[in-house]
Design a protein around this motif. Sequence first.
Motif, PDB file in Angstrom:
ATOM      1  N   ALA A 311      -8.537  -7.828   3.336  1.00 52.83           N
ATOM      2  CA  ALA A 311      -7.260  -7.106   3.441  1.00 52.83           C
ATOM      3  C   ALA A 311      -6.296  -8.191   2.799  1.00 52.83           C
ATOM      4  O   ALA A 311      -5.422  -7.807   2.316  1.00 52.83           O
ATOM      5  CB  ALA A 311      -6.955  -6.836   4.918  1.00 52.83           C
ATOM      6  N   ALA A 312      -6.390  -9.479   3.082  1.00 54.72           N
ATOM      7  CA  ALA A 312      -5.497 -10.365   2.733  1.00 54.72           C
ATOM      8  C   ALA A 312      -5.294 -10.537   1.217  1.00 54.72           C
ATOM      9  O   ALA A 312      -4.396 -10.727   0.558  1.00 54.72           O
ATOM     10  CB  ALA A 312      -6.096 -11.750   3.007  1.00 54.72           C
ATOM     11  N   VAL A 313      -6.513 -10.118   0.647  1.00 56.23           N
ATOM     12  CA  VAL A 313      -6.400  -9.869  -1.043  1.00 56.23           C
ATOM     13  C   VAL A 313      -5.677  -8.885  -1.546  1.00 56.23           C
ATOM     14  O   VAL A 313      -4.659  -9.147  -2.266  1.00 56.23           O
ATOM     15  CB  VAL A 313      -7.818  -9.742  -1.543  1.00 56.23           C
ATOM     16  N   VAL A 314      -5.789  -7.695  -0.665  1.00 55.85           N
ATOM     17  CA  VAL A 314      -4.862  -6.614  -1.263  1.00 55.85           C
ATOM     18  C   VAL A 314      -3.193  -6.962  -1.069  1.00 55.85           C
ATOM     19  O   VAL A 314      -2.404  -6.641  -1.666  1.00 55.85           O
ATOM     20  CB  VAL A 314      -5.259  -5.397  -0.368  1.00 55.85           C
ATOM     21  N   ARG A 315      -3.171  -7.300   0.290  1.00 59.38           N
ATOM     22  CA  ARG A 315      -1.658  -7.783   0.766  1.00 59.38           C
ATOM     23  C   ARG A 315      -1.132  -8.753  -0.426  1.00 59.38           C
ATOM     24  O   ARG A 315       0.024  -8.808  -0.730  1.00 59.38           O
ATOM     25  CB  ARG A 315      -1.651  -8.450   1.899  1.00 59.38           C
ATOM     26  N   ALA A 316      -1.922 -10.013  -0.917  1.00 61.37           N
ATOM     27  CA  ALA A 316      -1.376 -10.668  -1.860  1.00 61.37           C
ATOM     28  C   ALA A 316      -1.047 -10.127  -3.396  1.00 61.37           C
ATOM     29  O   ALA A 316      -0.337 -10.286  -3.778  1.00 61.37           O
ATOM     30  CB  ALA A 316      -2.408 -11.731  -2.223  1.00 61.37           C
ATOM     31  N   GLN A 317      -2.025  -9.262  -3.561  1.00 59.19           N
ATOM     32  CA  GLN A 317      -1.748  -8.470  -4.940  1.00 59.19           C
ATOM     33  C   GLN A 317      -0.580  -7.888  -4.848  1.00 59.19           C
ATOM     34  O   GLN A 317       0.188  -7.697  -5.937  1.00 59.19           O
ATOM     35  CB  GLN A 317      -2.941  -7.908  -5.256  1.00 59.19           C
ATOM     36  N   VAL A 318      -0.355  -6.923  -3.748  1.00 55.97           N
ATOM     37  CA  VAL A 318       0.733  -6.325  -3.594  1.00 55.97           C
ATOM     38  C   VAL A 318       2.142  -7.047  -3.488  1.00 55.97           C
ATOM     39  O   VAL A 318       3.192  -6.756  -4.306  1.00 55.97           O
ATOM     40  CB  VAL A 318       0.737  -5.333  -2.160  1.00 55.97           C
ATOM     41  N   ALA A 319       1.978  -7.994  -2.932  1.00 55.56           N
ATOM     42  CA  ALA A 319       3.201  -8.746  -2.769  1.00 55.56           C
ATOM     43  C   ALA A 319       3.534  -9.462  -4.116  1.00 55.56           C
ATOM     44  O   ALA A 319       4.628  -9.672  -4.551  1.00 55.56           O
ATOM     45  CB  ALA A 319       3.087 -10.024  -1.607  1.00 55.56           C
ATOM     46  N   ASP A 320       2.604  -9.960  -4.877  1.00 59.64           N
ATOM     47  CA  ASP A 320       2.946 -10.502  -6.102  1.00 59.64           C
ATOM     48  C   ASP A 320       3.411  -9.510  -7.142  1.00 59.64           C
ATOM     49  O   ASP A 320       4.378  -9.805  -7.954  1.00 59.64           O
ATOM     50  CB  ASP A 320       1.368 -10.944  -6.821  1.00 59.64           C
ATOM     51  N   ALA A 321       2.835  -8.200  -7.001  1.00 54.00           N
ATOM     52  CA  ALA A 321       3.561  -7.074  -7.900  1.00 54.00           C
ATOM     53  C   ALA A 321       4.784  -6.808  -7.338  1.00 54.00           C
ATOM     54  O   ALA A 321       5.588  -6.615  -8.314  1.00 54.00           O
ATOM     55  CB  ALA A 321       2.614  -5.864  -7.699  1.00 54.00           C
ATOM     56  N   ILE A 322       5.116  -6.799  -6.414  1.00 61.61           N
ATOM     57  CA  ILE A 322       6.516  -6.646  -5.888  1.00 61.61           C
ATOM     58  C   ILE A 322       7.364  -7.754  -6.216  1.00 61.61           C
ATOM     59  O   ILE A 322       8.490  -7.334  -6.805  1.00 61.61           O
ATOM     60  CB  ILE A 322       6.716  -6.485  -4.436  1.00 61.61           C
ATOM     61  N   SER A 323       7.069  -8.939  -6.271  1.00 63.99           N
ATOM     62  CA  SER A 323       7.833 -10.059  -6.687  1.00 63.99           C
ATOM     63  C   SER A 323       8.052  -9.835  -8.371  1.00 63.99           C
ATOM     64  O   SER A 323       9.018 -10.680  -8.683  1.00 63.99           O
ATOM     65  CB  SER A 323       7.277 -11.258  -6.611  1.00 63.99           C
ATOM     66  N   LYS A 324       7.206  -9.196  -8.998  1.00 67.03           N
ATOM     67  CA  LYS A 324       7.475  -9.031 -10.499  1.00 67.03           C
ATOM     68  C   LYS A 324       8.215  -7.792 -10.823  1.00 67.03           C
ATOM     69  O   LYS A 324       8.180  -7.550 -11.899  1.00 67.03           O
ATOM     70  CB  LYS A 324       5.910  -9.165 -11.023  1.00 67.03           C
ATOM     71  N   GLY A 325       8.619  -6.985  -9.797  1.00 63.59           N
ATOM     72  CA  GLY A 325       9.286  -5.860  -9.972  1.00 63.59           C
ATOM     73  C   GLY A 325       8.753  -4.536  -9.895  1.00 63.59           C
ATOM     74  O   GLY A 325       9.619  -3.451  -9.934  1.00 63.59           O
ATOM     75  N   ALA A 326       7.770  -4.429  -8.998  1.00 59.07           N
ATOM     76  CA  ALA A 326       6.962  -3.247  -8.645  1.00 59.07           C
ATOM     77  C   ALA A 326       7.889  -2.856  -7.288  1.00 59.07           C
ATOM     78  O   ALA A 326       8.497  -3.619  -6.678  1.00 59.07           O
ATOM     79  CB  ALA A 326       5.491  -3.252  -8.182  1.00 59.07           C
ATOM     80  N   ARG A 327       7.611  -1.803  -7.162  1.00 58.17           N
ATOM     81  CA  ARG A 327       8.436  -0.936  -6.002  1.00 58.17           C
ATOM     82  C   ARG A 327       7.458  -0.369  -4.989  1.00 58.17           C
ATOM     83  O   ARG A 327       6.828   0.519  -5.528  1.00 58.17           O
ATOM     84  CB  ARG A 327       9.333   0.057  -6.342  1.00 58.17           C
ATOM     85  N   ALA A 328       7.369  -0.548  -3.633  1.00 59.77           N
ATOM     86  CA  ALA A 328       6.630   0.324  -2.836  1.00 59.77           C
ATOM     87  C   ALA A 328       7.486   1.633  -2.367  1.00 59.77           C
ATOM     88  O   ALA A 328       8.520   1.441  -2.247  1.00 59.77           O
ATOM     89  CB  ALA A 328       6.315  -0.814  -1.280  1.00 59.77           C
ATOM     90  N   THR A 329       6.324   2.669  -2.094  1.00 62.22           N
ATOM     91  CA  THR A 329       6.929   3.823  -1.938  1.00 62.22           C
ATOM     92  C   THR A 329       6.669   4.205  -0.505  1.00 62.22           C
ATOM     93  O   THR A 329       6.817   5.292  -0.014  1.00 62.22           O
ATOM     94  CB  THR A 329       6.245   4.837  -2.931  1.00 62.22           C
ATOM     95  N   ILE A 330       5.550   3.600  -0.007  1.00 62.91           N
ATOM     96  CA  ILE A 330       5.060   4.071   1.587  1.00 62.91           C
ATOM     97  C   ILE A 330       5.786   3.020   2.574  1.00 62.91           C
ATOM     98  O   ILE A 330       5.946   1.878   2.396  1.00 62.91           O
ATOM     99  CB  ILE A 330       3.625   3.671   1.746  1.00 62.91           C
ATOM    100  N   ASP A 331       6.495   3.511   3.382  1.00 58.47           N
ATOM    101  CA  ASP A 331       7.479   3.042   4.632  1.00 58.47           C
ATOM    102  C   ASP A 331       6.187   2.375   5.538  1.00 58.47           C
ATOM    103  O   ASP A 331       5.701   3.061   6.198  1.00 58.47           O
ATOM    104  CB  ASP A 331       8.040   4.158   5.371  1.00 58.47           C
ATOM    105  N   PRO A 332       6.160   1.128   5.736  1.00 67.79           N
ATOM    106  CA  PRO A 332       5.153   0.431   6.460  1.00 67.79           C
ATOM    107  C   PRO A 332       5.204   0.787   7.886  1.00 67.79           C
ATOM    108  O   PRO A 332       4.459   0.944   8.880  1.00 67.79           O
ATOM    109  CB  PRO A 332       5.329  -0.973   6.471  1.00 67.79           C
ATOM    110  N   LYS A 333       6.480   1.506   8.520  1.00 66.43           N
ATOM    111  CA  LYS A 333       6.763   1.695   9.745  1.00 66.43           C
ATOM    112  C   LYS A 333       6.158   2.913  10.113  1.00 66.43           C
ATOM    113  O   LYS A 333       5.910   3.311  11.362  1.00 66.43           O
ATOM    114  CB  LYS A 333       8.123   2.167  10.093  1.00 66.43           C
ATOM    115  N   LEU A 334       5.513   3.902   9.213  1.00 62.69           N
ATOM    116  CA  LEU A 334       4.527   5.009   9.498  1.00 62.69           C
ATOM    117  C   LEU A 334       3.287   4.492   9.933  1.00 62.69           C
ATOM    118  O   LEU A 334       2.671   5.545  10.463  1.00 62.69           O
ATOM    119  CB  LEU A 334       4.415   5.874   8.221  1.00 62.69           C
TER     120      LEU A 334
END
Length: 461
Positions: A311-334
């Motif tokens: 799971a840490a690998v996934v989180r790191a990839q997502v965070a890196d992509a967001i830092s480069k301009g990607a946008r998350a569409t799923i609300d983590p509060k769900l």
Amino acid sequence: MTMIQCISPIDGSVYAEREAMPYEAASQAVARARKAQKSWAKRPLEERVQLVLKGVTRLNEMAADVVPELAWQMGRPVKYGGEFRGFNERSNYVASIAADAMKPMVIEESDRFERRIVREPHGVVFVIAPWNYPYMTAINTIAPALMAGNVVIIKHASQTLLVGERMVRAFTEAGMPEDVFQNLFLDHETSARLIAAKSFDFVNFTGSVEGGRSIERAAAGTFTGLGLELGGKDPGYVMEDADLDAAVDTLMDGATYNSGQCCCGIERIYVHESLYDDFVEKSVAWVSNYKLGNPLDPETTLGPMANKRFAAVVRAQVADAISKGARATIDPKLFPADDGGAYLAPQILVDVDHSMEFMTEETFGPAVGIMKVKTDAEALALMNDCKYGLTASLWTQDPERAAAIGAEIETGTVFMNRADYLDPALCWTGVKETGRGGSLSIFGFHNLTRPKSYHLKKVTA
């Protein structure tokens, strides 16, 4: 004494542990297998096939134990009932083709000559099985290997420590002869040492690219046959004439089922600009319906990842992509069950590109990126911009178009209007860093046997 442990993703506890077998004891087990192989191979083919099927049946009878055991070991929700559908489908199919796959190829049968090619088993087959689909991936090799007259040594991943033990128990209780199918608890060093010592005649491994490289290094100079299914970053391409709802349903399931821990799971999607906005909107709604939680709860539809480090690998990839301009569409509060550890909320990223590791490196989690494209040529270039090649999923109403694009994709399998499925009648194979060799279909039998030629001259004059 080295202990091998399974740390449960449910609560982080040690769910199971076994002592790693010392090299000398493992060598003796392999020697017993080799001794048993000759008499096993002399049994009629149909007898071997039926014994394998009896083992499959016996394992099915253990479902009440197998399903929660899987949840504890690697986190798959009990709601899905284990892997029995695919496990049985693959076993039954290879059984149905065994006679044809092993049938001699007769070149000439005359009063002067008998010329034919037969298939002979390699001997001792070593199966190093993965944790993500621990029964289905293992049976891909185990069933045809045993049917073909090989003996099998299985070493399972530590995350699914009990699977090999349970499989061998089921097959033994069904009548499999002693030493023909053995489970060994081995650490990496002992496994590599056995391979380097030419203990095996064929090694089949499903796992990481680095794991595959380690096996190749261990086997270097031994001429041991290898079958390697390694990494993947499988793409989907949704064309302008696609059935949008069907594409969303299948591709989102392919991206997130089993918490995205699928060899041929969908990890990146390219959508024609005319459907892009609708596809993203429907996909976000689809994924937002998951219930993340304890896999032992029958209401849970998305369990934890098998280990918090995955799971840490996934989180790191997502965070890196967001830092480069990607946008998350799923609300983590769900997904309040996301604990920052093994329990990970699914995610869809947009505004992604191939400068991001998230779109080029294996993620192996419940997260997928969606990119807008204008043409088939653009989509094709992006699909091929990858060091892996297992499957590709094409969505269109035009089979000829799909076939033409598929011919240009660097991949092992081309799907049209489906994804994340292993058809046992087709060869399961990959290109580039996804590996070498192939399983299932008639080619699976061929990879687990070797050809032997007979040229018999009946007259001497």
